[in-house]
Scaffold this active site. Structure first.
Site, PDB file in Angstrom:
ATOM      1  N   SER A   1      46.765  36.783  33.812  1.00  0.00           N
ATOM      2  CA  SER A   1      46.607  38.181  33.428  1.00  0.00           C
ATOM      3  C   SER A   1      46.158  38.303  31.995  1.00  0.00           C
ATOM      4  O   SER A   1      46.494  37.479  31.156  1.00  0.00           O
ATOM      5  CB  SER A   1      47.915  38.955  33.607  1.00  0.00           C
TER       6      SER A   1
ATOM      7  N   LYS B   1      52.385  37.578  39.933  1.00  0.00           N
ATOM      8  CA  LYS B   1      51.191  38.224  39.353  1.00  0.00           C
ATOM      9  C   LYS B   1      50.927  39.556  40.072  1.00  0.00           C
ATOM     10  O   LYS B   1      50.563  40.553  39.442  1.00  0.00           O
ATOM     11  CB  LYS B   1      49.971  37.305  39.466  1.00  0.00           C
TER      12      LYS B   1
ATOM     13  N   HIS C   1      53.353  42.038  38.846  1.00  0.00           N
ATOM     14  CA  HIS C   1      52.904  42.437  37.502  1.00  0.00           C
ATOM     15  C   HIS C   1      51.882  43.570  37.627  1.00  0.00           C
ATOM     16  O   HIS C   1      51.969  44.586  36.945  1.00  0.00           O
ATOM     17  CB  HIS C   1      52.278  41.244  36.759  1.00  0.00           C
ATOM     18  N   ASN C   2      50.918  43.391  38.500  1.00  0.00           N
ATOM     19  CA  ASN C   2      49.886  44.421  38.638  1.00  0.00           C
ATOM     20  C   ASN C   2      50.458  45.718  39.203  1.00  0.00           C
ATOM     21  O   ASN C   2      50.050  46.806  38.794  1.00  0.00           O
ATOM     22  CB  ASN C   2      48.745  43.918  39.521  1.00  0.00           C
TER      23      ASN C   2
ATOM     24  N   GLU D   1      52.091  47.384  36.440  1.00  0.00           N
ATOM     25  CA  GLU D   1      51.012  47.916  35.580  1.00  0.00           C
ATOM     26  C   GLU D   1      50.533  49.284  36.118  1.00  0.00           C
ATOM     27  O   GLU D   1      50.361  50.233  35.348  1.00  0.00           O
ATOM     28  CB  GLU D   1      49.876  46.887  35.576  1.00  0.00           C
TER      29      GLU D   1
HETATM   30  P1  NDP Z   1      34.225  37.347  40.082  1.00  0.00           P
HETATM   31  O1  NDP Z   1      35.468  37.712  40.799  1.00  0.00           O
HETATM   32  O2  NDP Z   1      33.205  38.378  39.865  1.00  0.00           O
HETATM   33  O3  NDP Z   1      33.573  36.087  40.845  1.00  0.00           O
HETATM   34  C1  NDP Z   1      32.354  35.547  40.453  1.00  0.00           C
HETATM   35  C2  NDP Z   1      32.410  34.040  40.499  1.00  0.00           C
HETATM   36  O4  NDP Z   1      32.726  33.605  41.834  1.00  0.00           O
HETATM   37  C3  NDP Z   1      31.077  33.450  40.149  1.00  0.00           C
HETATM   38  O5  NDP Z   1      31.298  32.250  39.446  1.00  0.00           O
HETATM   39  C4  NDP Z   1      30.486  33.185  41.519  1.00  0.00           C
HETATM   40  O6  NDP Z   1      29.494  32.192  41.524  1.00  0.00           O
HETATM   41  C5  NDP Z   1      31.707  32.712  42.245  1.00  0.00           C
HETATM   42  N1  NDP Z   1      31.543  32.770  43.707  1.00  0.00           N
HETATM   43  C6  NDP Z   1      31.527  33.875  44.478  1.00  0.00           C
HETATM   44  N2  NDP Z   1      31.395  33.542  45.773  1.00  0.00           N
HETATM   45  C7  NDP Z   1      31.319  32.191  45.811  1.00  0.00           C
HETATM   46  C8  NDP Z   1      31.199  31.248  46.862  1.00  0.00           C
HETATM   47  N3  NDP Z   1      31.140  31.629  48.144  1.00  0.00           N
HETATM   48  N4  NDP Z   1      31.140  29.931  46.545  1.00  0.00           N
HETATM   49  C9  NDP Z   1      31.226  29.539  45.258  1.00  0.00           C
HETATM   50  N5  NDP Z   1      31.369  30.387  44.229  1.00  0.00           N
HETATM   51  C10 NDP Z   1      31.407  31.692  44.496  1.00  0.00           C
HETATM   52  O7  NDP Z   1      34.582  36.675  38.665  1.00  0.00           O
HETATM   53  P2  NDP Z   1      35.663  37.032  37.568  1.00  0.00           P
HETATM   54  O8  NDP Z   1      35.430  36.063  36.479  1.00  0.00           O
HETATM   55  O9  NDP Z   1      35.735  38.476  37.251  1.00  0.00           O
HETATM   56  O10 NDP Z   1      37.052  36.661  38.270  1.00  0.00           O
HETATM   57  C11 NDP Z   1      37.341  35.363  38.732  1.00  0.00           C
HETATM   58  C12 NDP Z   1      38.687  35.394  39.426  1.00  0.00           C
HETATM   59  O11 NDP Z   1      39.678  35.786  38.486  1.00  0.00           O
HETATM   60  C13 NDP Z   1      38.768  36.401  40.566  1.00  0.00           C
HETATM   61  O12 NDP Z   1      39.577  35.873  41.589  1.00  0.00           O
HETATM   62  C14 NDP Z   1      39.410  37.593  39.938  1.00  0.00           C
HETATM   63  O13 NDP Z   1      40.090  38.390  40.880  1.00  0.00           O
HETATM   64  C15 NDP Z   1      40.369  36.921  38.976  1.00  0.00           C
HETATM   65  N6  NDP Z   1      40.766  37.718  37.824  1.00  0.00           N
HETATM   66  C16 NDP Z   1      39.877  38.526  37.175  1.00  0.00           C
HETATM   67  C17 NDP Z   1      40.249  39.283  36.089  1.00  0.00           C
HETATM   68  C18 NDP Z   1      39.261  40.126  35.372  1.00  0.00           C
HETATM   69  O14 NDP Z   1      39.681  40.847  34.454  1.00  0.00           O
HETATM   70  N7  NDP Z   1      37.990  40.075  35.708  1.00  0.00           N
HETATM   71  C19 NDP Z   1      41.635  39.238  35.564  1.00  0.00           C
HETATM   72  C20 NDP Z   1      42.465  38.301  36.245  1.00  0.00           C
HETATM   73  C21 NDP Z   1      42.036  37.599  37.342  1.00  0.00           C
HETATM   74  P3  NDP Z   1      27.937  32.591  41.337  1.00  0.00           P
HETATM   75  O15 NDP Z   1      27.730  32.678  39.862  1.00  0.00           O
HETATM   76  O16 NDP Z   1      27.225  31.450  41.955  1.00  0.00           O
HETATM   77  O17 NDP Z   1      27.722  33.886  42.040  1.00  0.00           O
END
Ligand code: NDP
Length: 479
Positions: free
Chosen positions: A128, A183, A186-187, A190
């Protein structure tokens, strides 16, 4: 040059987590499905530390020292399964796979079981703090085998946020899905916190007649006291902000439909399954969903009822003080509900979660970070068997001290037509818990009347049924 850890999935979260690790001196293998992201990371931030870019899954795995530690930071759900399936055949026994995404804890339980059978340690780690936290210190909630935690511990402690006393905001929460469960809660908390703050704002605006800039000042003052928290702090910032295009308060130009990504909803769905009342979180989820129902809102917009009142200066100041008390008491109730839920899941799944450790991990890095959480930690440290936060002598005294102002605030809101589902649900929960006797006796009697569902008596043991359709005599329902 073997990497000590690897990160696959280099969108905002993965990229920043990898940079955080590299900035702490670790050699970090980096990989992403779309190779351009990997190249961009090394080009832009390569100077920050040692990165080992990998173009393929095979190269990524080969770059890691053994036992391997790799963090998956991809889109939750199907993509996480796809990535696990891609990597698992390339790994050896004893390797550690960490899912740092927002997985549902039930998925984490399933994945942990499947990988355990293949000799691979799987850790579901709640992270988080958003992208800023991932870079500068998130709150990290890992669940999984304790050996894997020990192998990850120095790295996680280095990159995690630090509480005011310097303790890293990470701890082994428990086995399999415990970390992602916590987690999720937590959300949920939140959501409840944000809703309560929004209700306080609405009351100050609509009943006290304060302008947003004035309310920002009120929140700033509150945040020097027991409500000191990240969320109250950013609320003051938002309320003080003026929209550049129109010169109006920013809060007035933002469309009033709150969205959600789903973790609050998961919390409520899971609470229903566990049979734990989390009315504060549920009301917050429903409030967001109501705000988005434009059709319903337009259809009801002309219905009769009061809306607001402007108080004189002195009255407004006294009212604001009562709102602070209502906000604080409602917050304690919502947090108590969250912890009740963690306890119920811990018992259901045999996780043995330390409730005080959960509070300690949330003291820094995460969205609900607040001085308050150190008091929650202390309450559970003083009595690990505390049945509810409300039973802690310190919290009981504060909530008891606030309850009159809390009631008056809710009453005032009702009188002036300001919706306060969070404040009133919290107050109802407080009143129901403290009532010696509830009308649930009547509900149970009704159930016996129409469905012969039986009832227990207050004066003797056993189950009974009244012959409602006959002579209304009572029969034993024990077999
Ligand atoms: P996203 O959730 O937007 O995911 C994008 C990433 O996932 C890219 O690297 C993408 O690769 C990859 N991806 C998607 N589909 C596939 C697939 N089928 N095979 C391989 N790779 C894949 O990214 P975030 O950075 O926002 O979040 C990452 C994780 O962290 C998520 O689970 C999210 O819920 C969690 N999270 C996010 C927060 C936030 O504030 N954003 C906070 C806390 C947790 P490509 O570049 O090739 O498309």
């Amino acid at each position: 040059n073997q990497a000590q850890i690897g990160v696959t999935g280099l969108a905002v979260m993965g990229r920043n987590l990898a940079r955080n690790l590299a900035r702490h001196g670790y050699t970090v293998a980096v990989h992403n499905r779309t190779a351009a992201r990997t190249r961009a990371l090394v080009e832009e931030f390569g100077h920050e530390g040692d990165f080992v870019p990998a173009g393929t899954a095979e190269e990524f795995v080969a770059a890691l020292e053994r036992p391997r530690r790799l963090v998956i930071m991809v889109k939750a759900g199907g993509p996480t399964d796809a990535v696990i399936e891609e990597f698992a055949p390339l790994l050896d026994e004893g390797d550690i796979v960490v899912d740092g995404g927002n997985a549902h804890f039930a998925d984490t339980r399933r994945r942990e079981r499947a990988l355990r059978e293949r000799g691979i340690h799987f850790v579901g780690a709640g992270v988080s703090g958003g992208e800023e936290g991932a870079l500068n210190g998130p709150s990290i909630m890992p669940g999984g085998p304790v050996e894997a935690w020990e192998a990850l511990r120095p790295l996680l402690e280095d990159i995690a946020a630090k509480a005011a006393d310097g303790t890293p905001c990470t701890a082994h929460i428990g086995p399999d899905g415990a970390g992602h469960f916590v987690k999720m809660v937590h959300n949920g908390i939140e959501y409840a916190d944000m809703q309560l703050i929004a209700e306080a704002y609405d009351l100050l605006r609509t009943v006290a007649g304060y302008e947003p800039a004035r309310i920002a000042e009120v929140f700033r003052t509150w945040s020097t006291g027991r409500l000191d928290s990240y969320l109250v702090g950013i609320t003051a910032e938002v309320l003080a902000h003026t929209d550049a295009a129109t010169g109006r308060p920013f809060v007035d130009v933002v469309a009033d439909a709150a969205e959600q990504k789903g973790t609050g909803r998961w919390t409520v769905q899971t609470a229903l399954d566990l049979g734990v009342p989390v009315s504060g979180i549920a009301e917050a989820v429903f409030a967001r969903s109501l705000s988005g129902h434009t059709g319903l809102r337009e259809a009801a917009a002309g219905l009769p009822g009061p809306r607001g009142r402007a108080l004189d200066e002195g009255e407004a100041a006294r009212f604001a003080d009562r709102v602070e008390q209502a906000l604080y008491a409602s917050k304690v109730v919502s947090y108590a509900q969250g912890w009740n839920m963690v306890r119920a899941a811990s018992e259901e799944y045999g996780w043995d979660v330390d409730p005080g450790a959960v509070a300690a991990v949330w003291r820094g890095g995460c969205i609900i970070r607040a001085a308050f959480l150190d008091r929650v930690r202390a309450a559970f440290a003083a009595d690990p068997a505390l049945p509810t936060l409300l039973a802690d002598p310190g919290f009981a005294e504060e909530v008891g001290g606030a309850q009159q102002a809390w009631r008056e605030t809710v009453a005032e809101a009702v009188r002036h037509g300001v919706p306060v589902p969070g404040f009133s649900a919290a107050l109802a929960s407080y009143d129901a818990l403290r009532a010696g006797r509830l009308p649930a006796s009547l509900v149970q009697a009704q159930r016996d009347y129409f469905g012969a569902h039986t009832y227990r008596r207050t004066d003797r043991a056993g189950s009974y049924h009244t012959l409602w359709g006959g002579d209304r005599s009572e029969v034993s329902a024990d077999i």
